[in-house]
Enzyme design. Structure first.
Site, mmCIF file in Angstrom:
data_model
loop_
_atom_site.group_PDB
_atom_site.id
_atom_site.type_symbol
_atom_site.label_atom_id
_atom_site.label_comp_id
_atom_site.label_asym_id
_atom_site.label_seq_id
_atom_site.Cartn_x
_atom_site.Cartn_y
_atom_site.Cartn_z
ATOM 1 C CG ASP A 62 -2.014 0.945 1.181
ATOM 2 O OD1 ASP A 62 -2.626 1.037 0.109
ATOM 3 O OD2 ASP A 62 -2.276 1.630 2.176
ATOM 4 C CB THR A 95 -1.812 6.091 -2.086
ATOM 5 O OG1 THR A 95 -1.667 4.680 -1.982
ATOM 6 C CG2 THR A 95 -2.967 6.514 -1.194
ATOM 7 C CB THR A 96 0.838 3.261 -5.770
ATOM 8 O OG1 THR A 96 0.596 2.590 -4.538
ATOM 9 C CG2 THR A 96 2.222 2.946 -6.244
ATOM 10 C CG ASP A 391 -6.659 0.559 -0.696
ATOM 11 O OD1 ASP A 391 -6.670 1.434 0.193
ATOM 12 O OD2 ASP A 391 -5.619 0.166 -1.252
HETATM 13 P P1 ADP Z 1 -2.770 2.313 -6.038
HETATM 14 O O1 ADP Z 1 -2.161 2.577 -4.709
HETATM 15 O O2 ADP Z 1 -2.478 3.406 -7.004
HETATM 16 O O3 ADP Z 1 -4.214 1.967 -5.970
HETATM 17 P P2 ADP Z 1 -2.391 -0.449 -6.754
HETATM 18 O O4 ADP Z 1 -1.201 -1.267 -6.392
HETATM 19 O O5 ADP Z 1 -3.654 -0.728 -6.062
HETATM 20 O O6 ADP Z 1 -1.977 1.060 -6.597
HETATM 21 O O7 ADP Z 1 -2.595 -0.605 -8.322
HETATM 22 C C1 ADP Z 1 -3.621 0.042 -9.000
HETATM 23 C C2 ADP Z 1 -3.475 -0.179 -10.487
HETATM 24 O O8 ADP Z 1 -3.613 -1.572 -10.801
HETATM 25 C C3 ADP Z 1 -4.562 0.543 -11.271
HETATM 26 O O9 ADP Z 1 -4.004 1.203 -12.374
HETATM 27 C C4 ADP Z 1 -5.477 -0.591 -11.691
HETATM 28 O O10 ADP Z 1 -6.180 -0.298 -12.879
HETATM 29 C C5 ADP Z 1 -4.498 -1.701 -11.887
HETATM 30 N N1 ADP Z 1 -5.140 -3.030 -11.852
HETATM 31 C C6 ADP Z 1 -5.968 -3.537 -10.925
HETATM 32 N N2 ADP Z 1 -6.363 -4.792 -11.252
HETATM 33 C C7 ADP Z 1 -5.751 -5.089 -12.411
HETATM 34 C C8 ADP Z 1 -5.738 -6.235 -13.277
HETATM 35 N N3 ADP Z 1 -6.434 -7.314 -12.970
HETATM 36 N N4 ADP Z 1 -4.989 -6.181 -14.391
HETATM 37 C C9 ADP Z 1 -4.258 -5.083 -14.687
HETATM 38 N N5 ADP Z 1 -4.224 -3.982 -13.918
HETATM 39 C C10 ADP Z 1 -4.962 -3.966 -12.800
HETATM 40 MG MG MG Z 2 -5.161 0.345 -5.194
#
Ligand code: ADP
Ligand code: MG
Length: 545
Positions: A62, A95-96, A391
């Site tokens: 996270d 957040t990322t 989240d």
């Molecule tokens: P954040 O802290 O920004 O939410 P995450 O590690 O949760 O970071 O990653 C979010 C990203 O992962 C988003 O761009 C989302 O669209 C992408 N994502 C989520 N599920 C999938 C998936 N099954 N395949 C590809 N990308 C995905």
């Molecule tokens: Mg996320």
């Protein structure tokens, strides 16, 4: 004529860097923050193991948790951390993404600075682009209503992806959607969701699948006396924020007792005072009491005799939740307690979770309050599941509140990038270059998703762009094979708010950092929080990446 003496307006020991130098260092520090969290983005993102000064270990994926735990000292790096915090409080997820976007905007601005484009021109271009991006995002987004359960579930699953919650994603996404819906309130057409009404309680033991949602509030507390009833129906609840004991006086008094009779009368006196306190509770008509402070043994005995259910040392945050749910007023002075201050709960009950007793407060007058009881094999598991649920809940709430959602897996970023590029072409002047740079910066999201999955980002992005040119706006990265997929069909869906918020705060911090051309640090500051001055590797203990 005498030569003019130089005037020193600052103390000798203050550190100063100005002009390009200051810009370069600020940008570089900010970029490093983005680099730190980059590898965690997306479903294939890696975790970080954080060890604090006490030796406590957190394993997480996270963004905001990572940035909160590591100590960052460089002032402009700290500004990037603020972006993550804002995103966390506004949406709860993304957040990322927000931090990576901010880093990429700054990286692109470096190239422009190298081409001798003045920072004010870049700032103007970025502002234009950020404004236009909001409009574009709103146009691309699809509508959603709170009745679209399937879509909401997909949003929850997308939000949890990569966070160690996958094993039980069906179950957990159901819980997230139900929790949000049960605290949702509609008031003349507008939807209000107060996430404070969702309490998340973690309990180690059993499996994640055993997690459940309970209407009302669960307290990690047992009743304090075996003689108290196990269940109270139609409970009249008193919330007390003062000790039901005497020893907690602030003063240190010494009492000299010279004969045994005195001792007895002293104890009698103490018992009488406690009895008085208990009588005030009994007189109010309460049959359940939650006390934020301690409750004396003698008091427990009297309360049990009157069949009053009591928990003590209840957390302040839980007292607030209890007050909202039951309608009871939190009383700080027992003398003030009256019938009118009591709240109502259909059932107050002690119940076993694993091998521990917990108190359930259910069927409350104001039922808009739920508890998610999260289970998991170890504390690391329940902690990470909680972060994933935070989240997911934030995502579902944001989707319902704004009523708009977009495709994830980089599809929205590529579509936005294309549209911004068109917009750039309509501009003349040097801002155009900055808008183009802004548009290009959006590609960092699909690129990072691909990189983190061990794929060739160039291939993926080329194919994605080709698909988008053909009008397939929801073509995103297929992280399993490096091709593209229709993310809408696959259910990789995110609330629009994640993207609008991430983008506006990323653009804001990038322009803010670009506007700085002078950094003056006084010696005292350097020794205090700011630490190691301004070297490019100024971030606490992280190796340059
Ligand atoms: P954040 O802290 O920004 O939410 P995450 O590690 O949760 O970071 O990653 C979010 C990203 O992962 C988003 O761009 C989302 O669209 C992408 N994502 C989520 N599920 C999938 C998936 N099954 N395949 C590809 N990308 C995905
Ligand atoms: Mg996320």
């Amino acid at each position: 004529m005498d030569s003019v003496q130089p005037i020193f307006i600052m103390p000798d020991d203050s550190k100063r860097s100005s002009g390009k130098n200051a810009q370069k260092m600020n940008i570089s520090a900010a970029k490093q923050v983005a680099e730190t969290v980059k590898s965690t983005l997306g479903p294939k993102g890696m975790d970080k193991m954080l060890v604090d000064s006490m030796g406590d270990v957190t394993i997480t994926n996270d963004g905001v948790t990572i940035l909160n735990e590591i100590s960052i000292e460089h002032p402009s790096a700290k500004m990037i951390v603020e972006v993550a915090k804002t995103q966390e409080s506004e949406v709860g997820d993304g957040t990322t993404t927000a931090v990576i976007l901010a880093g990429e905007l700054l990286k692109k601005s470096e190239d422009l600075l190298d081409q001798e484009i003045h920072p004010t021109v870049i700032i103007k271009g970025y502002r234009l682009a950020a404004e236009k991006a909001q409009v574009i995002l709103n146009n691309i987004a699809e509508s959603i209503s709170e009745h679209n359960n399937e879509l909401l579930k997909n949003i929850a699953i997308t939000g949890m992806t990569g966070k160690g919650a996958e094993v039980a994603k069906e179950k957990l996404s159901d819980l997230a959607v139900n929790a949000v819906k049960s605290v949702m309130e509609k008031e003349n057409g507008s939807i209000n969701i107060d996430l404070d009404n969702i309490k998340i309680e973690k309990k180690v033991g059993a499996s994640v699948e055993d997690s459940e949602i309970v209407e009302g509030i669960i307290l990690d507390k047992e009743k304090i006396h075996p003689g108290m009833p196990k269940v109270v129906k139609n409970a009249k609840v008193a919330l007390i924020d003062s000790p039901i004991e005497i020893k907690s006086t602030e003063m240190d008094a010494k009492i000299q007792i010279t004969d045994p009779g005195q001792m007895q009368s002293f104890l009698d006196q103490e018992e009488k005072m406690i009895k008085d306190m208990v009588n005030k509770i009994i007189k109010s008509g309460a049959d359940v009491m939650f006390c934020q402070k301690g409750v004396d043994d003698i008091a427990q005995h009297f309360l049990a005799k009157k069949e009053i259910y009591v928990c003590r040392r209840v957390k302040a945050s839980d007292m607030k939740k209890l007050s909202r749910a039951t309608g009871a007023k939190i009383i700080t002075n027992l003398d003030d307690l009256s019938k009118n201050d009591l709240g109502n709960a259909g059932v107050v009950e002690e119940s076993k979770v694993g091998d521990e007793d917990m108190t359930y407060v259910k069927k409350c007058k104001n039922a808009k309050s739920v508890t998610l009881l999260l289970r998991g094999g170890t504390e690391h598991v329940t902690d990470e599941i909680k972060r994933a649920m935070d989240d997911a809940i934030g995502d579902v709430a944001a989707a319902i509140k704004v009523g708009k959602v977009v495709g994830g897996a980089g599809s929205i970023e590529i579509e936005l990038s294309r549209n911004l590029d068109h917009f750039a072409n309509s501009l003349s002047g040097r801002e155009r270059l900055a808008v183009q740079a802004f548009a290009n910066a959006m590609e960092v999201i699909p690129r990072t998703l691909a990189e983190n999955a061990g794929l060739d980002p160039i291939d993926v992005i080329t194919e994605m762009k080709a698909m988008h040119d053909k009008g397939k706006k929801w073509a995103g990265v297929d992280i399993s094979n490096g091709r593209t997929i229709d993310v809408w069909k696959m259910g990789i869906i995110e609330p629009l708010k994640i993207k609008t918020q991430a983008l506006s705060s990323a653009a804001e911090v990038a322009t803010m950092i670009l506007r700085i051309d002078d950094v003056i640090m006084s010696e005292s500051n350097k020794e205090g929080g700011m630490g190691g001055g301004m070297p490019p590797g100024g971030m606490g203990g992280m190796p340059p990446m």
